[in-house]
Design a protein around this motif. Structure first.
Motif, PDB file in Angstrom:
ATOM      1  N   ILE A 142       3.088  26.521 -52.847  1.00  0.00           N
ATOM      2  CA  ILE A 142       3.957  27.374 -53.959  1.00  0.00           C
ATOM      3  C   ILE A 142       5.083  27.866 -53.289  1.00  0.00           C
ATOM      4  O   ILE A 142       5.071  28.531 -52.191  1.00  0.00           O
ATOM      5  N   ILE A 143       6.108  27.602 -54.003  1.00  0.00           N
ATOM      6  CA  ILE A 143       7.279  28.265 -53.539  1.00  0.00           C
ATOM      7  C   ILE A 143       7.841  29.279 -54.416  1.00  0.00           C
ATOM      8  O   ILE A 143       8.250  29.085 -55.356  1.00  0.00           O
ATOM      9  N   GLY A 144       8.044  30.449 -53.777  1.00  0.00           N
ATOM     10  CA  GLY A 144       8.674  31.569 -54.697  1.00  0.00           C
ATOM     11  C   GLY A 144      10.082  31.329 -55.054  1.00  0.00           C
ATOM     12  O   GLY A 144      10.905  30.470 -54.614  1.00  0.00           O
ATOM     13  N   ALA A 145      10.491  31.973 -56.117  1.00  0.00           N
ATOM     14  CA  ALA A 145      11.582  32.001 -56.851  1.00  0.00           C
ATOM     15  C   ALA A 145      12.820  32.337 -55.736  1.00  0.00           C
ATOM     16  O   ALA A 145      12.709  32.881 -54.769  1.00  0.00           O
ATOM     17  N   VAL A 146      13.922  31.766 -56.000  1.00  0.00           N
ATOM     18  CA  VAL A 146      15.312  31.996 -55.169  1.00  0.00           C
ATOM     19  C   VAL A 146      15.115  31.721 -53.745  1.00  0.00           C
ATOM     20  O   VAL A 146      15.176  32.466 -52.803  1.00  0.00           O
ATOM     21  N   THR A 147      14.178  30.565 -53.427  1.00  0.00           N
ATOM     22  CA  THR A 147      13.918  30.305 -51.975  1.00  0.00           C
ATOM     23  C   THR A 147      14.541  29.123 -51.569  1.00  0.00           C
ATOM     24  O   THR A 147      14.557  27.863 -52.427  1.00  0.00           O
ATOM     25  N   MET A 148      15.143  29.017 -50.265  1.00  0.00           N
ATOM     26  CA  MET A 148      15.836  27.713 -49.888  1.00  0.00           C
ATOM     27  C   MET A 148      14.789  27.142 -48.804  1.00  0.00           C
ATOM     28  O   MET A 148      14.396  27.677 -47.946  1.00  0.00           O
ATOM     29  N   LEU A 173      15.323  28.625 -59.520  1.00  0.00           N
ATOM     30  CA  LEU A 173      16.588  28.605 -58.460  1.00  0.00           C
ATOM     31  C   LEU A 173      16.341  28.426 -57.171  1.00  0.00           C
ATOM     32  O   LEU A 173      17.058  28.750 -56.251  1.00  0.00           O
ATOM     33  N   CYS A 174      15.295  27.482 -56.878  1.00  0.00           N
ATOM     34  CA  CYS A 174      15.111  27.238 -55.471  1.00  0.00           C
ATOM     35  C   CYS A 174      15.774  25.983 -55.129  1.00  0.00           C
ATOM     36  O   CYS A 174      16.251  25.102 -55.965  1.00  0.00           O
ATOM     37  N   GLY A 175      16.064  25.753 -53.717  1.00  0.00           N
ATOM     38  CA  GLY A 175      16.663  24.510 -53.263  1.00  0.00           C
ATOM     39  C   GLY A 175      15.611  23.819 -52.362  1.00  0.00           C
ATOM     40  O   GLY A 175      15.464  24.560 -51.554  1.00  0.00           O
ATOM     41  N   VAL A 176      15.191  22.730 -52.056  1.00  0.00           N
ATOM     42  CA  VAL A 176      14.352  22.096 -51.165  1.00  0.00           C
ATOM     43  C   VAL A 176      15.333  20.760 -50.766  1.00  0.00           C
ATOM     44  O   VAL A 176      16.003  19.950 -51.352  1.00  0.00           O
ATOM     45  N   ASN A 208      13.026  26.507 -63.758  1.00  0.00           N
ATOM     46  CA  ASN A 208      14.403  26.672 -64.028  1.00  0.00           C
ATOM     47  C   ASN A 208      15.240  26.354 -62.831  1.00  0.00           C
ATOM     48  O   ASN A 208      15.075  27.172 -62.155  1.00  0.00           O
ATOM     49  N   SER A 209      16.281  25.425 -63.126  1.00  0.00           N
ATOM     50  CA  SER A 209      17.436  25.599 -62.175  1.00  0.00           C
ATOM     51  C   SER A 209      17.149  25.303 -60.833  1.00  0.00           C
ATOM     52  O   SER A 209      17.980  25.593 -59.937  1.00  0.00           O
ATOM     53  N   ALA A 210      16.028  24.704 -60.447  1.00  0.00           N
ATOM     54  CA  ALA A 210      15.588  24.342 -58.914  1.00  0.00           C
ATOM     55  C   ALA A 210      16.336  23.090 -58.789  1.00  0.00           C
ATOM     56  O   ALA A 210      16.194  22.320 -59.788  1.00  0.00           O
ATOM     57  N   ALA A 211      16.531  22.737 -57.533  1.00  0.00           N
ATOM     58  CA  ALA A 211      16.816  21.526 -57.019  1.00  0.00           C
ATOM     59  C   ALA A 211      16.178  20.812 -56.094  1.00  0.00           C
ATOM     60  O   ALA A 211      15.949  21.634 -54.995  1.00  0.00           O
ATOM     61  N   ILE A 212      15.983  19.810 -56.214  1.00  0.00           N
ATOM     62  CA  ILE A 212      15.097  18.827 -55.269  1.00  0.00           C
ATOM     63  C   ILE A 212      15.933  17.724 -54.730  1.00  0.00           C
ATOM     64  O   ILE A 212      16.467  16.933 -55.571  1.00  0.00           O
ATOM     65  N   ALA A 213      16.161  17.875 -53.628  1.00  0.00           N
ATOM     66  CA  ALA A 213      17.203  17.030 -52.973  1.00  0.00           C
ATOM     67  C   ALA A 213      16.585  15.545 -52.456  1.00  0.00           C
ATOM     68  O   ALA A 213      15.406  15.131 -52.908  1.00  0.00           O
ATOM     69  N   GLY A 214      17.456  14.539 -52.122  1.00  0.00           N
ATOM     70  CA  GLY A 214      16.795  13.177 -52.202  1.00  0.00           C
ATOM     71  C   GLY A 214      16.045  13.087 -50.894  1.00  0.00           C
ATOM     72  O   GLY A 214      15.787  13.668 -49.930  1.00  0.00           O
ATOM     73  N   HIS A 215      14.923  11.987 -51.301  1.00  0.00           N
ATOM     74  CA  HIS A 215      13.908  11.645 -50.212  1.00  0.00           C
ATOM     75  C   HIS A 215      12.823  12.891 -50.008  1.00  0.00           C
ATOM     76  O   HIS A 215      12.023  12.895 -49.222  1.00  0.00           O
ATOM     77  N   VAL A 216      12.810  13.779 -50.945  1.00  0.00           N
ATOM     78  CA  VAL A 216      11.890  14.888 -50.912  1.00  0.00           C
ATOM     79  C   VAL A 216      10.569  14.370 -51.338  1.00  0.00           C
ATOM     80  O   VAL A 216      10.538  13.560 -52.111  1.00  0.00           O
TER      81      VAL A 216
END
Length: 174
Positions: free
Chosen positions: A80-86, A66-69, A47-55
């Motif tokens: 595995i990427i833990g919650a609320v991680t940039m 709530l992650c941002g990549v 939920n609510s994670a954001a995957i940026a362009g070209h990932v």
């Protein structure tokens, strides 16, 4: 499976023109997949994670809520990427990333065990992680040495990932 309020952007002419999502993925409520992103098979974006362009996200990756990549980042298979991680740097296959600014904290041992990876391979991965974390020389040099010394296909996958083509640096252990 694409849940409520998910956004997926089309590929752009400047980025290859394709945004792709593999088989058996789960995109949970409110997540975002930006332009020209490539998701492998069995990827879960919480939920609510954001995957940026070209990932590029390889197979069997879980990205916590709530992650941002960051754009152009690669997430290696089984990470595995833990919650609320940039995440602003590439993540090695089977890596475990936690903390608000993304730190490579170890290996995704739970995921490896769930997939039925042999104990011998897990032991080899743990030793490889220690060498990458505490060996002598630069991170790339340690990876090259590791590639010369390993018989494990799993460890070789990490070496190939590190030595492969990347426009970003890596999250490094410790």
């Amino acid at each position: 499976t694409i849940r409520e309020h998910v956004t997926i952007n089309l590929g752009t002419a400047g980025g290859g023109g394709v945004t792709s999502i593999g088989d058996d993925c789960l995109l949970m409520a409110g997540c975002h997949i930006a332009h020209d992103a490539r998701l492998g098979n069995r990827v879960i974006i919480v939920n609510s994670a954001a995957i940026a362009g070209h990932v590029v996200i390889e197979d069997d990756v879980i990205v916590g809520g709530l992650c941002g990549v960051h754009q152009f980042v690669r997430l290696g298979r089984g990470a595995i990427i833990g919650a609320v991680t940039m995440v602003t740097h590439d993540v090695i296959p089977y890596g475990l990333v936690q903390a608000s600014r993304g730190e490579l904290d170890g290996l995704n041992l739970v995921g490896l065990k769930r997939r039925g990876v042999d104990r011998e391979d897990i032991t080899a991965l743990r030793a490889a992680f220690q060498m990458l974390a505490q060996g002598e020389g630069a991170f790339q040099d340690r990876a090259k040495r590791l590639g010369e010394e390993t018989d494990s296909a799993y460890v070789q996958e990490i070496v190939d990932f590190i030595l492969g083509d990347s426009g970003r640096s890596f999250l490094t252990p410790g």
